[in-house]
Scaffold this active site. Structure first.
Site, mmCIF file in Angstrom:
data_model
loop_
_atom_site.group_PDB
_atom_site.id
_atom_site.type_symbol
_atom_site.label_atom_id
_atom_site.label_comp_id
_atom_site.label_asym_id
_atom_site.label_seq_id
_atom_site.Cartn_x
_atom_site.Cartn_y
_atom_site.Cartn_z
ATOM 1 N N ASN A 9 0.807 -1.208 0.000
ATOM 2 C CA ASN A 9 0.000 0.000 0.000
ATOM 3 C C ASN A 9 0.845 1.265 0.000
ATOM 4 O OD1 ASN A 9 -2.971 0.052 -0.003
ATOM 5 N ND2 ASN A 9 -2.717 -1.581 1.502
ATOM 6 N N ILE B 91 -10.634 -8.805 2.043
ATOM 7 C CA ILE B 91 -11.975 -9.319 1.734
ATOM 8 C C ILE B 91 -11.972 -10.302 0.563
ATOM 9 C CG2 ILE B 91 -13.233 -7.325 2.648
ATOM 10 C CD1 ILE B 91 -13.577 -6.398 -0.290
ATOM 11 N N CYS C 111 -7.105 -1.030 9.432
ATOM 12 C CA CYS C 111 -6.699 -1.938 8.354
ATOM 13 C C CYS C 111 -6.457 -1.038 7.166
ATOM 14 C CB CYS C 111 -7.769 -2.990 8.107
ATOM 15 S SG CYS C 111 -9.451 -2.348 7.991
ATOM 16 N N SER C 112 -7.118 -1.230 6.047
ATOM 17 C CA SER C 112 -6.946 -0.286 4.947
ATOM 18 C C SER C 112 -7.930 0.859 5.108
ATOM 19 C CB SER C 112 -7.149 -0.996 3.610
ATOM 20 O OG SER C 112 -6.162 -1.976 3.437
ATOM 21 N N ASP C 113 -9.219 0.576 4.935
ATOM 22 C CA ASP C 113 -10.216 1.625 5.070
ATOM 23 C C ASP C 113 -10.820 1.669 6.458
ATOM 24 O OD1 ASP C 113 -10.014 2.709 2.504
ATOM 25 O OD2 ASP C 113 -11.126 0.993 1.697
ATOM 26 N N GLY C 114 -10.530 0.672 7.227
ATOM 27 C CA GLY C 114 -11.014 0.683 8.611
ATOM 28 C C GLY C 114 -12.487 0.374 8.753
ATOM 29 N N ASP D 255 -13.691 -3.061 7.662
ATOM 30 C CA ASP D 255 -13.921 -4.509 7.655
ATOM 31 C C ASP D 255 -13.184 -5.183 8.815
ATOM 32 O OD1 ASP D 255 -15.570 -4.769 5.334
ATOM 33 O OD2 ASP D 255 -13.834 -4.184 4.157
ATOM 34 N N LYS E 272 -19.669 -1.679 5.172
ATOM 35 C CA LYS E 272 -20.515 -1.519 3.981
ATOM 36 C C LYS E 272 -21.416 -2.737 3.782
ATOM 37 C CE LYS E 272 -17.121 -0.482 1.025
ATOM 38 N NZ LYS E 272 -16.683 0.009 -0.285
#
Lengths: 621, 544
Positions: free
Chosen positions: A248, A274, A336-339, A341, A378
């Site tokens: 990333n 995911i 995590c990445s977007d926070g 999941d 989401k």
């Protein structure tokens, strides 16, 4: 309705998924606006909600008809054989249309009407109040306060309006930090441990790239560690595998550099993304769907899918959080990445380990509302509510439920709810029957006016709470204030009651749970009766001394109290078959001995076995 | 022989580490003829810690400095560690344990010396004689008789004195049959299923040999079985070997029933693992269960690799097949493999549990074990000489009986209300089969037991287990009699590893035990309140 061409097909066969002898039931298939309904010759109904359908497949024509295989998101798989290909084609096309809606407004929740008026509906939505929940945790307090920075969703669209941050973090710091975080998801409070004065905070990855820094972000992290008066250092937990986080960085994102932040201890915990989880579940389901599966194929399939490895990783991360707070008294920041999941999984499980409130029925609802719904997991994309990108679908929430199930297995007395509760929630994240899980964040939900147009799931679950109670729950037991699960590999088992919840033949034939529930109920009732009787006898004695015996009294001390009656006929009661029109987690009938064919040789020899079985069962029951 | 010759050092100071969760124990260690004792010395509790030497499966010694460590791996899968002061003492004690734990002689074993309080010798030995079972069969049908042809064990050394055979076959014919079957194990009745009027039989393989020999009396016997059930009845021979293995057995004098010779009987082959392969499966599973550090993938692949659950599945589905044949098809079933003392008994006993509600009660289950395993000649002494930790190459060891207990446990998990006994009884049977102060599992057959006078000189396990103080451990509080057959699911998703046995000592104390205690509480509370409510109602009645 324009999608439905054929509403009724007769002489449809429903095949048993696991029977070796191709046993089938014949009945009629109905297509309604919301459900697919199959009624077999014994009048047993199978309802399938269109939104639950994950895929429909038409197989090659056979001599007996046209096979139609429907896979559902709640892991039901049905295999119909429709006699005429034309009918099959019509139903196939209708289902394709009906199961994939393009607009939120076409989802079931917007037409579902449980006969409640507007004020009841509003009350339902107010059942879970997050402001109340933060108060219960003990915020605001001298260290933490409510921030109005996101009141109009200006800083972060996917966060809720109300966010709790360290008191010493000023608005410019928050705004600055949010600009340095992916999707503007800056560090905020998720759970506050009152006794230890330590916090679980959550955010998304920093936009650090290879060298970028942000003073405001560094300040905000420092503010979080300062808000903990006991321990000055804090853990920053990146839930991704290190390799993913490094990759990333090339895209201008990445992870915190320990040199730039004072007092942080950085840690990777290695939960996969995911896409890995989606294909892992896919592999698991493929293995399980095999007819005549051997033990060795099952275990090698389970191993190759990696599913239990992923579950263990999530659990280990949550334990890390709980330990940091309980043993080291340190606050933790998770991302995590977007926070939305892995972060949601780990924060919610961590809180569940720490706080027994979340292990109650109401508390678990609050936990889901807080860490999943309000913080913008989401749901609509992950569950594929609308016809969208299949790459966004992933069983992240299912994994959370599975982790909780593993905890209930290890701590059978620590949870107020039982497995049925988890399964019911899982059912409804996909059903689109209630508004709670529609949309991807709070802002979107407000725009959809869900609270005015749809109903909340929680009051319905609470009304039914009897079904979801764990009879072994002991709320007082001190042992269970903080759970310390053991994650040694053999404690992780395949969750048959989830992934095979509709394959009745695979389940234990009798349920201990139901029986104990009944007994508990009766114990309570009988104790009450004894008390009543005792007090009445006392009364009676008093009155006798007055020489008066009322008629009412005679009537009330009837020899056969109602509870006693029920207890005496317990055995007959439990022999009654349970209604399993929709779903059964476990058979609950002590006399249920569901028979299945163990060899083809016999069933070929005598085709009359099916009717015989039915006759025998009826006669002996 | 004197035990004292084998005891090199009587006592030493030692510390015992019983397990990961239990506190260590310090005191004086003492080796006696049958036991290892640890007495914690006067200041602490006077409780002795005691281990039957017979239950030691393997022993490992290490010395460092002036002390030593002995690791004892027990047959019930427990691992104990002893830290002993003094190198000499350590080595001596290790050698003594080694010598005493592997004594071959039956009549010097502990059961011949064990005299517990409250039990009388010979009490429960006539608890489950074949005569009693025959009475039950005779009530249901008169096509069978009790034959004492084996009174002196001359016909078949592994059968009991009395067996149940078709009324139409006389003792002379039985003698001919016995000559035609390996080890003399001619077909005998083990269960009469009254609802369908069919029977379950067991035997050993017929000695057809390469010349495809036949035996008229044997054919007559099986024909009589069918006519005894009902005219035109059908029969299935469930051979627990693959058809290839059965054919190969002809070369060594064995074989299988020829179709033409036995009209009305049809052969089904259901290969079940036995002997060394089964023992290795057990050893590998126990190895895997002892490793708490392994990754998820490693654990799953070892669980798969050991194949134990595959054996469970095969055993259960073969039993279901036999039960299905009897109940659904109205057919008689004859089960045999080669010797008919291992997988044959596994299948016949499981079939009875599935079909017969009586065998699911505590007494019925004990009777089943006594009749179908002990008296039926399962060679316990050979099969259970060593458990999973032994370093010696297995000769005759095989965990067939453990496999049976595991299958019963799976049935109990799928039908938690239908068995009167709980996991406790199964665990107790496992322990006692491998090492026991009682005489029940001693020797390999009734004949040997008679020779050693086991019945008069040792106590029976059943009288030990049936004492009131043991009941709470053994009973299933939720038992509701279920008159129907119980059909288990044999899909791999429905079978589970028996954690209560295989992970009993590697796992911290189970919270589920606490939960089980709670279930007991609820049940007893229910009985209590129910009773008092009832008596209240009765006492208030006269006032009307």
């Amino acid at each position: 309705m324009e999608h439905i061409r054929t509403t009724k097909v007769e002489q449809v066969k429903l095949l048993d998924r696991f029977s070796t002898s191709n046993k089938s039931l014949t009945g009629t298939l109905y297509l309604t606006a919301t459900h697919l309904l199959f009624i077999d010759s014994h009048q047993k109904e199978t309802w399938i909600l269109h939104h639950h359908i994950a895929s429909v497949e038409k197989l090659a024509l056979t001599t007996s008809g046209c096979p139609l295989v429907i896979q559902c998101k709640n892991f039901r798989i049905v295999h119909f054989i429709v006699p005429r290909e034309r009918d099959c084609h019509d139903i196939y096309n209708s289902l394709l249309q009906l199961s994939k809606q393009a607009k939120y407004e076409d989802l079931y929740a917007f037409s579902y009407n449980p006969k409640q008026n507007d004020s009841e509906r509003l009350q339902g939505w107010q059942l879970i109040d997050l402001a109340e929940e933060y108060k219960r945790m003990g915020v605001p307090n001298p260290h933490w306060q409510l921030s109005d920075a996101n009141r109009e969703y200006k800083i972060c669209e996917t966060y809720p309006r109300e966010l709790y941050v360290p008191r010493i973090a000023s608005k410019p710091i928050i705004v600055g930090s949010s600009k340095f975080r992916s999707k503007g998801r800056f560090p905020v409070l998720s759970y506050y441990h009152q006794e230890k004065e330590a916090a679980i905070c959550r955010c998304s990855q920093p936009l650090s790239g290879f060298s970028a820094r942000c003073l405001e972000d560094e300040h905000l992290l420092q503010a979080i560690s300062k808000a903990n008066p006991v321990n000055r250092y804090m853990y920053v937990v990146d839930t991704r595998p290190k390799l993913n986080a490094m990759a990333n960085r090339a895209a201008g994102k990445g992870y915190e550099n320990e040199d730039n932040y004072s007092n942080i201890r950085f840690q990777f915990v290695g939960i996969e993304n995911i896409h890995v989880m989606r294909s892992s579940l896919q592999k698991l389901l493929e293995v399980n769907g095999t007819k005549g599966l051997s033990v060795n194929d099952f275990y090698s399939g389970l191993e190759n899918s990696g599913w239990l490895r992923h579950i263990k990783a999530v659990m280990d991360a949550a334990i890390f959080l709980a330990k940091a707070i309980m043993i080291e008294n340190a606050s933790v920041l998770v991302h995590c990445s977007d926070g939305w999941d892995r972060t949601s999984q780990v924060c919610s499980l961590g809180s569940l380990l720490l706080d027994s409130y979340y292990r109650t029925i109401k508390g678990f609802m609050v936990l889901i509302e807080k860490d999943w719904i309000s913080f913008g997991h989401k749901f609509s994309e992950r569950c594929g509510h609308l016809d969208g990108d299949p790459k966004e679908v992933s069983p992240v929430f299912t994994q959370f439920l599975e982790c909780v199930w593993h905890l209930t297995e290890q701590f059978p007395q620590a949870f107020e709810f039982n497995e049925a509760f988890l399964l019911q929630i899982h059912e409804h994240i996909h059903s689109c029957q209630f508004g709670n899980f529609l949309g991807n964040c709070q802002k979107e939900r407000e725009e959809l006016k869900l609270k005015e147009k749809t109903y909340s799931l929680w009051p319905f679950l609470l009304d039914d709470q009897k079904k979801y109670l764990n009879p072994l729950y002991s709320s007082k037991s001190q042992r269970f204030t903080v759970l310390e699960p053991n994650t040694v590999s053999f404690n992780f088992k395949f969750w048959r009651n989830m992934y095979h919840q509709f394959d009745r033949t695979l389940h234990p034939r009798q349920s201990v749970f139901n029986i104990i529930m009944n007994m508990n109920e009766q114990n309570k009732q009988l104790e009450k009766d004894i008390q009543d009787l005792e007090s009445k006898i006392k009364q009676c004695k008093n009155k006798q001394s007055d020489g008066v015996l009322t008629k009412e009294l005679l009537h009330s001390v009837h020899p056969e109290s109602s509870a006693l009656k029920t207890s005496l006929c317990l055995k007959e009661q439990t022999l009654l078959p349970v209604n399993d029109a929709l779903r059964t987690i476990e058979g609950s009938n002590p006399a249920d001995n569901r028979y299945c064919d163990y060899t083809e040789e016999f069933s070929k020899a005598e085709p009359g076995v099916v009717s015989l079985e039915y006759g025998v069962a009826r006669m002996t029951c | 022989m004197e035990f004292s010759e084998l005891i090199r050092t009587g006592r030493a100071q030692a510390e015992l580490l019983p397990g990961p969760e239990e506190a260590p124990l310090r005191g004086t260690l003492c080796v006696t003829g049958h036991h290892l004792l640890l007495s914690p010395g006067p200041p602490s509790t006077p409780d002795l810690w005691l281990l039957l030497l017979r239950s030691v499966d393997s022993i490992e010694k290490r010395v460092a400095g002036d002390s030593g460590t002995i690791t004892l791996r027990c047959k019930d899968l427990r691992v104990l560690q002893l830290d002993i002061e003094g190198v000499e003492a350590t080595l001596d004690i290790a050698r003594s344990i080694e010598a005493l734990s592997s004594l071959e002689s039956v009549i010097t074993s502990f059961p011949f010396f064990y005299r517990p309080k409250g039990l009388r010798l010979g009490d429960a030995w006539h608890f489950h004689p074949p005569e009693r079972y025959y009475k039950r069969v005779a009530r249901e049908t008169n096509a069978w008789r009790l034959s004492e042809v084996n009174q002196d064990f001359s016909l078949c050394s592994s059968y009991p004195r009395a067996v149940i055979v078709p009324r139409a076959v006389d003792d002379d014919a039985l003698a001919q049959c016995a000559r035609f079957r390996q080890g003399g194990r001619f077909p005998v009745l083990c269960y009469h299923h009254a609802p369908s009027g069919t029977v379950l039989l067991r035997s050993s393989q017929p000695l057809t040999g390469p010349q495809k020999r036949r035996c008229a009396e044997d054919e007559d016997l099986l024909r009589a079985v069918l006519t005894g059930a009902r005219p035109g009845a059908q029969g299935f021979i469930v051979d627990t070997r693959s058809s290839q293995a059965a054919k190969q057995a002809r070369m060594t004098g064995g074989g299988t029933e020829a179709k033409a010779a036995y009209p009305g009987w049809k052969r089904l082959h259901r290969p079940l693992e036995r002997g060394r392969a089964l023992q290795e499966s057990f050893v590998r599973l126990v190895e895997a269960c002892g490793d708490t550090e392994q990754s998820m993938d490693r654990w799953l692949s070892r669980l798969e690799g050991c194949r134990w659950l595959a054996h469970v599945k095969e055993a259960l589905s073969t039993a279901c097949l036999a039960a299905q044949g009897m109940e659904r098809e109205g057919a008689c079933i004859l089960v045999h493999g080669a010797e008919g003392t291992d997988s044959t008994l596994l299948v016949t006993s499981l079939t009875q549990l599935i079909l017969d509600p009586l065998s699911r009660t505590i007494t019925g289950f004990q009777e089943l074990v006594e009749r179908e395993w002990i008296q039926a000649g399962h060679p316990f002494q050979l099969r259970c000489a060593h458990s999973a930790f032994s370093h010696t190459r297995p000769k005759h060891e095989a965990p067939t009986f453990l496999l049976f207990l595991d299958c019963v446990w799976q049935l109990g998990r799928q039908f938690p209300l239908s068995l009167e006994f709980g996991e406790g009884l199964l665990l107790a049977l496992f322990e006692h089969a491998y090492a026991s102060p009682f005489g029940t599992f001693l020797c390999n057959s009734e004949k040997e037991r008679c020779l050693c006078e086991v019945r008069t000189r040792t106590h029976s396990l059943w009288s030990g287990l049936n004492q009131p103080k043991e009941q709470r451990k053994l009973r299933n509080p939720l038992y509701v009699p279920n008159p129907l057959a119980i059909w288990p699911s044999v899909e791999p998703q429905s079978l589970r590893l028996w954690q209560g046995l295989f992970l009993r000592w590697t796992r911290p104390p189970e919270p589920s035990e606490v939960a089980w205690e709670k279930v007991w509480q609820i049940v007893t509370e229910r009985e209590k309140t129910g009773d008092s409510a009832h008596s209240f109602c009765l006492s208030s009645q006269p006032k009307q």
